[in-house]
Design an enzyme around this catalytic site. Structure first.
Site, PDB file in Angstrom:
ATOM      1  N   LYS A 123       0.830  -1.201   0.000  1.00  0.00           N
ATOM      2  CA  LYS A 123       0.000   0.000   0.000  1.00  0.00           C
ATOM      3  C   LYS A 123       0.874   1.265   0.000  1.00  0.00           C
ATOM      4  O   LYS A 123       2.093   1.182   0.029  1.00  0.00           O
ATOM      5  CB  LYS A 123      -0.969  -0.041   1.188  1.00  0.00           C
ATOM      6  CG  LYS A 123      -1.843  -1.314   1.205  1.00  0.00           C
ATOM      7  CD  LYS A 123      -2.830  -1.388   0.053  1.00  0.00           C
ATOM      8  CE  LYS A 123      -3.327  -2.779  -0.268  1.00  0.00           C
ATOM      9  NZ  LYS A 123      -4.282  -3.365   0.619  1.00  0.00           N
TER      10      LYS A 123
HETATM   11  C1  LIG Z   1      -5.212  -4.579   0.831  1.00  0.00           C
HETATM   12  C2  LIG Z   1      -6.682  -4.412   0.898  1.00  0.00           C
HETATM   13  C3  LIG Z   1      -7.426  -4.787   2.013  1.00  0.00           C
HETATM   14  C4  LIG Z   1      -6.838  -5.534   3.172  1.00  0.00           C
HETATM   15  O1  LIG Z   1      -5.750  -4.909   3.737  1.00  0.00           O
HETATM   16  P1  LIG Z   1      -4.824  -5.736   4.760  1.00  0.00           P
HETATM   17  O2  LIG Z   1      -4.152  -4.671   5.549  1.00  0.00           O
HETATM   18  O3  LIG Z   1      -3.880  -6.524   3.911  1.00  0.00           O
HETATM   19  O4  LIG Z   1      -5.718  -6.591   5.571  1.00  0.00           O
HETATM   20  C5  LIG Z   1      -8.784  -4.515   2.030  1.00  0.00           C
HETATM   21  N1  LIG Z   1      -9.381  -3.929   0.986  1.00  0.00           N
HETATM   22  C6  LIG Z   1      -8.701  -3.561  -0.119  1.00  0.00           C
HETATM   23  C7  LIG Z   1      -9.431  -2.888  -1.229  1.00  0.00           C
HETATM   24  C8  LIG Z   1      -7.335  -3.821  -0.206  1.00  0.00           C
HETATM   25  O5  LIG Z   1      -6.667  -3.506  -1.310  1.00  0.00           O
END
Ligand SMILES: *Cc1c(COP(=O)(O)O)cnc(C)c1O
Length: 372
Positions: free
Chosen positions: A184
């Site tokens: 992210k």
């Molecule tokens: C990455 C992601 C998540 C989950 O995030 P984590 O921190 O890995 O649990 C949820 N929704 C979307 C749209 C994502 O891209």
């Protein structure tokens, strides 16, 4: 061959590595002062009017946010048909039923015009996803939620640093959840955070996050429901603090790289670019659509061909209702034509702050060579 260019890679600086070493030497490893500092730094970043609670992931954060809002068996939650599977899985894990709404082909975001049609007497909440860091039209969505007295739990996993009408995402509705997974826009290794204005919700979130424990005035503990164990560690928070300091710089670089892709790909009609958005877009990803059937190759073949040219290509995401679990529960990808098409045709191009301008040009040249 030149160095392999992955589709994403985090940027960690020496100051952050030193901060992690200091936590490791301190003896205080689990949730402690660094987590509190991270939560208040995030609250400041979001404009100061929110309370933030850090957790081990956005997935945990979304599930806990739903539970804290009272979502459970018999309830429905509206969610886009194209997102990471976690967006729908957390609704199922909370005991509720996902109600999918198709996405817009260009923005890849929930089609707000279709939301009202999906509302039933059982609808409890709407979960918009700010796909790739492009904000959903929050004024329109919040107006619908208010009219029907629904909660809005934003999946803002892609949207830390996104600005919408001059304000950060996370400062609009009553609950937003961010992800700090290494893919992210900023990371705490694994991690996530819930931002909310609702004090009653904060108290429930804290209990869901830590075993359902409540302490009385004497400090004795009691458990009123079986909570999760989702608190962040100080080690992770130290990484998150180092990243948050540089988030705006990272996102500015992402915007420049995305703009270069748009410039270089403008006349190349073998790929369909996504909506451009405005300067508030945080460009978590640049995803383009390719008609693989017309090109006579499969997406995995294309990914392998690009890998052979030293370029990593991701897929974000297949249509959720088309996945086995959701098909077994009666959903069909065909009912969500844009999500189904994106699910078949989408690829994610490399984009991360340490990329050079020439890397974009290299990706574009490889796309042109591969798709001609
Ligand atoms: C990455 C992601 C998540 C989950 O995030 P984590 O921190 O890995 O649990 C949820 N929704 C979307 C749209 C994502 O891209």
């Amino acid at each position: 061959m030149k160095d392999f260019l992955p589709f994403t890679r985090p940027t960690l600086d020496e100051a952050t590595i030193a901060a992690v070493a200091a936590v490791l030497r301190s003896g205080q490893l689990a949730s402690g002062p660094r987590v509190l500092e991270f939560e208040s730094a995030l609250a400041d970043y979001l404009g100061g009017a929110r309370t933030v609670r850090a957790l081990t992931s956005a997935t945990e954060g979304l599930e806990i946010a739903l539970l804290a809002c009272g979502v459970g068996p018999g309830d429905e939650v509206i969610v886009p048909a194209m997102s990471f599977a976690a967006s729908a899985n957390v609704i199922v894990r909370a005991g509720a039923t996902p109600v999918f709404v198709d996405v817009d082909l260009a923005s890849r975001n929930l089609d707000v015009g279709q939301v009202e049609r999906a509302i039933t007497p059982r609808t409890k909440a709407i979960m918009p996803v700010h796909f790739s860091g492009l904000a959903v039209d929050m004024d329109a969505l919040l107006a619908i939620a208010e009219r029907h007295r629904l909660r809005v739990v934003e999946d803002a996993a892609h949207a830390i640093g996104t600005r919408h009408r001059g304000r950060p995402i996370g400062s609009f509705g009553d609950v937003a959840v961010f992800s700090f997974h290494p893919n992210k826009n900023m990371t705490s290794i694994e991690g996530g955070a819930i931002a909310t204005t609702d004090a009653a919700l904060v108290e429930r979130i804290e209990r869901h996050r830590f075993h359902g424990i409540r302490r009385n005035a004497d400090g004795e503990i009691d458990v009123e429901f079986a909570g999760a164990k989702s608190n962040l560690s100080d080690v992770a928070a130290a990484v998150g603090l180092g990243q948050l300091r540089r988030l705006d710089e990272f996102n500015a670089r992402r915007r420049l790289l995305a703009a270069r892709y748009f410039e270089r790909l403008a006349d190349f009609d073998r790929v369909m670019l996504p909506a451009r958005g405005d300067e508030g877009h945080s460009w978590h990803m640049v995803t383009v659509l390719i008609d693989f059937v017309a090109r006579g190759i499969s997406r995995p073949q294309f990914q392998r061909a690009m890998a052979a040219r030293g370029i990593g290509i991701g897929v974000h995401y297949p249509c959720i209702p088309g996945m086995t679990f959701y098909r077994q529960h009666g959903f069909r990808a065909e009912d969500y034509p844009n999500a189904a098409r994106i699910g078949r045709e989408t690829v994610t191009l490399p984009l991360f702050p340490a990329m050079r301008d020439e890397d974009v040009d290299r990706v574009v040249a490889a796309l042109q060579a591969e798709l001609d």
